[in-house]
Design a protein around this motif. Structure first.
Motif, PDB file in Angstrom:
ATOM      1  N   UNK A   1      13.985  -0.196  -3.402  1.00  0.00           N
ATOM      2  CA  UNK A   1      13.280  -0.664  -2.056  1.00  0.00           C
ATOM      3  C   UNK A   1      14.354  -1.049  -1.004  1.00  0.00           C
ATOM      4  N   UNK A   2      15.434  -0.928  -1.168  1.00  0.00           N
ATOM      5  CA  UNK A   2      16.335  -0.995  -0.260  1.00  0.00           C
ATOM      6  C   UNK A   2      16.446   0.198   0.657  1.00  0.00           C
ATOM      7  N   UNK A   3      16.328   1.209  -0.191  1.00  0.00           N
ATOM      8  CA  UNK A   3      16.692   2.612   0.687  1.00  0.00           C
ATOM      9  C   UNK A   3      15.218   3.097   1.158  1.00  0.00           C
ATOM     10  N   UNK A   4      14.140   2.810   0.536  1.00  0.00           N
ATOM     11  CA  UNK A   4      13.112   3.730   0.845  1.00  0.00           C
ATOM     12  C   UNK A   4      11.756   2.786   0.849  1.00  0.00           C
ATOM     13  N   UNK A   5      11.108   2.576   2.151  1.00  0.00           N
ATOM     14  CA  UNK A   5      10.140   1.603   2.114  1.00  0.00           C
ATOM     15  C   UNK A   5       8.693   2.212   1.602  1.00  0.00           C
ATOM     16  N   UNK A   6       8.758   3.418   1.075  1.00  0.00           N
ATOM     17  CA  UNK A   6       7.731   4.146   0.392  1.00  0.00           C
ATOM     18  C   UNK A   6       7.699   3.532  -1.107  1.00  0.00           C
ATOM     19  N   UNK A   7       8.855   3.309  -1.605  1.00  0.00           N
ATOM     20  CA  UNK A   7       8.765   2.599  -2.945  1.00  0.00           C
ATOM     21  C   UNK A   7       8.177   1.258  -2.848  1.00  0.00           C
ATOM     22  N   UNK A   8       8.348   0.339  -1.687  1.00  0.00           N
ATOM     23  CA  UNK A   8       7.770  -0.698  -1.437  1.00  0.00           C
ATOM     24  C   UNK A   8       6.097  -0.462  -1.594  1.00  0.00           C
ATOM     25  N   UNK A   9       5.702   0.385  -0.715  1.00  0.00           N
ATOM     26  CA  UNK A   9       4.246   0.559  -0.564  1.00  0.00           C
ATOM     27  C   UNK A   9       3.601   1.104  -1.590  1.00  0.00           C
ATOM     28  N   UNK A  10       4.279   1.944  -2.511  1.00  0.00           N
ATOM     29  CA  UNK A  10       3.648   2.377  -3.899  1.00  0.00           C
ATOM     30  C   UNK A  10       3.528   1.414  -4.844  1.00  0.00           C
ATOM     31  N   UNK A  11       4.312   0.385  -4.889  1.00  0.00           N
ATOM     32  CA  UNK A  11       4.309  -0.756  -5.734  1.00  0.00           C
ATOM     33  C   UNK A  11       3.037  -1.442  -5.303  1.00  0.00           C
ATOM     34  N   UNK A  12       2.742  -1.607  -4.034  1.00  0.00           N
ATOM     35  CA  UNK A  12       1.606  -2.284  -3.684  1.00  0.00           C
ATOM     36  C   UNK A  12       0.138  -1.530  -3.998  1.00  0.00           C
ATOM     37  N   UNK A  13       0.212  -0.444  -3.499  1.00  0.00           N
ATOM     38  CA  UNK A  13      -0.957   0.599  -3.570  1.00  0.00           C
ATOM     39  C   UNK A  13      -1.144   1.566  -4.989  1.00  0.00           C
ATOM     40  N   UNK A  14       0.008   1.548  -5.807  1.00  0.00           N
ATOM     41  CA  UNK A  14       0.021   2.241  -6.810  1.00  0.00           C
ATOM     42  C   UNK A  14      -1.207   1.868  -7.903  1.00  0.00           C
ATOM     43  N   UNK A  15      -1.683   2.687  -8.664  1.00  0.00           N
ATOM     44  CA  UNK A  15      -2.505   2.625  -9.813  1.00  0.00           C
ATOM     45  C   UNK A  15      -4.014   3.078  -9.345  1.00  0.00           C
ATOM     46  N   UNK A  16      -5.092   3.069 -10.170  1.00  0.00           N
ATOM     47  CA  UNK A  16      -6.178   3.861  -9.896  1.00  0.00           C
ATOM     48  C   UNK A  16      -6.877   2.952  -8.863  1.00  0.00           C
ATOM     49  N   UNK A  17      -7.027   1.857  -9.083  1.00  0.00           N
ATOM     50  CA  UNK A  17      -8.063   1.080  -8.148  1.00  0.00           C
ATOM     51  C   UNK A  17      -7.685   0.385  -7.113  1.00  0.00           C
ATOM     52  N   UNK A  18      -6.385   0.284  -6.797  1.00  0.00           N
ATOM     53  CA  UNK A  18      -6.033  -0.701  -5.519  1.00  0.00           C
ATOM     54  C   UNK A  18      -6.360  -0.231  -4.286  1.00  0.00           C
ATOM     55  N   UNK A  19      -6.117   1.300  -4.346  1.00  0.00           N
ATOM     56  CA  UNK A  19      -6.523   2.032  -2.982  1.00  0.00           C
ATOM     57  C   UNK A  19      -8.201   1.777  -2.531  1.00  0.00           C
ATOM     58  N   UNK A  20      -8.819   1.927  -3.714  1.00  0.00           N
ATOM     59  CA  UNK A  20     -10.323   1.754  -3.624  1.00  0.00           C
ATOM     60  C   UNK A  20     -10.721   0.291  -3.190  1.00  0.00           C
ATOM     61  N   UNK A  21      -9.924  -0.785  -3.672  1.00  0.00           N
ATOM     62  CA  UNK A  21     -10.052  -2.239  -3.507  1.00  0.00           C
ATOM     63  C   UNK A  21      -9.976  -2.456  -1.988  1.00  0.00           C
ATOM     64  N   UNK A  22      -8.741  -1.824  -1.316  1.00  0.00           N
ATOM     65  CA  UNK A  22      -8.396  -1.732   0.032  1.00  0.00           C
ATOM     66  C   UNK A  22      -9.521  -1.442   0.644  1.00  0.00           C
ATOM     67  N   UNK A  23     -10.073  -0.336   0.492  1.00  0.00           N
ATOM     68  CA  UNK A  23     -11.274   0.527   1.120  1.00  0.00           C
ATOM     69  C   UNK A  23     -12.374  -0.294   1.184  1.00  0.00           C
ATOM     70  N   UNK A  24     -12.707  -0.970  -0.034  1.00  0.00           N
ATOM     71  CA  UNK A  24     -13.859  -1.877  -0.083  1.00  0.00           C
ATOM     72  C   UNK A  24     -13.880  -3.115   0.683  1.00  0.00           C
ATOM     73  N   UNK A  25     -12.626  -3.618   0.484  1.00  0.00           N
ATOM     74  CA  UNK A  25     -12.368  -5.080   1.474  1.00  0.00           C
ATOM     75  C   UNK A  25     -12.434  -4.778   3.001  1.00  0.00           C
ATOM     76  N   UNK A  26     -11.831  -3.688   2.993  1.00  0.00           N
ATOM     77  CA  UNK A  26     -11.832  -3.131   4.574  1.00  0.00           C
ATOM     78  C   UNK A  26     -13.113  -3.351   5.471  1.00  0.00           C
ATOM     79  N   UNK A  27     -14.211  -3.218   4.453  1.00  0.00           N
ATOM     80  CA  UNK A  27     -15.737  -3.419   5.222  1.00  0.00           C
ATOM     81  C   UNK A  27     -16.090  -5.129   5.418  1.00  0.00           C
ATOM     82  N   UNK A  28     -15.300  -5.932   5.012  1.00  0.00           N
ATOM     83  CA  UNK A  28     -15.528  -7.422   5.135  1.00  0.00           C
ATOM     84  C   UNK A  28     -15.172  -8.075   3.681  1.00  0.00           C
ATOM     85  N   UNK A  29     -15.522  -9.154   3.728  1.00  0.00           N
ATOM     86  CA  UNK A  29     -15.133 -10.262   2.766  1.00  0.00           C
ATOM     87  C   UNK A  29     -16.231  -9.715   1.354  1.00  0.00           C
TER      88      UNK A  29
END
Length: 118
Positions: free
Chosen positions: A7-35
């Motif tokens: 995490x100290x070396x690469x911001x990509x590691x931090x980002x992948x920890x947040x969005x990694x996995x099968x469903x998290x990107x999908x969740x962000x996409x769904x919630x971008x439309x509103x609550x």
């Protein structure tokens, strides 16, 4: 989770920890439309179990990307939405979505060809 050194070396590691996995990107996409309420999210993401959905929402909430609002009603109503940090992440992910849309046919063709060779 990656090591703190990563995490100290690469911001990509931090980002992948947040969005990694099968469903998290999908969740962000769904919630971008509103609550959205939990049941609405399940309908928009067929194939996700309640347990997996709840765990991923919790993880995104812990990361500060998703806000969980509980309304004092009977029965209680709970809505999930993106925080400002989550909205910023959604903006950052839009070019990835555009890339996927642009290259969808080639990528799927490559996957099908590889599967046929196996």
């Amino acid at each position: 989770m990656s090591s703190d050194t990563d995490h100290d070396v690469c911001g990509m590691s931090v980002a992948i920890d947040v969005v990694g996995g099968k469903w998290r990107l999908h969740l962000i996409w769904v919630l971008a439309a509103g609550p959205q309420r939990f049941g609405q999210i399940r309908k928009l993401l067929p194939g996700v179990s309640e347990k997996v959905l709840a765990a991923n929402l919790r993880q995104l909430e812990t990361s500060g990307v998703v806000h969980r609002e509980v309304y004092a009603e009977v029965p209680p109503r709970v809505e999930y939405s993106l925080t400002p940090l989550g909205e910023e992440l959604d903006v950052a992910l839009r070019p990835l979505e555009a890339w996927g849309d642009k290259n969808r046919h080639e990528l799927l063709g490559n996957l099908l060809a590889a599967a046929g060779q196996s």
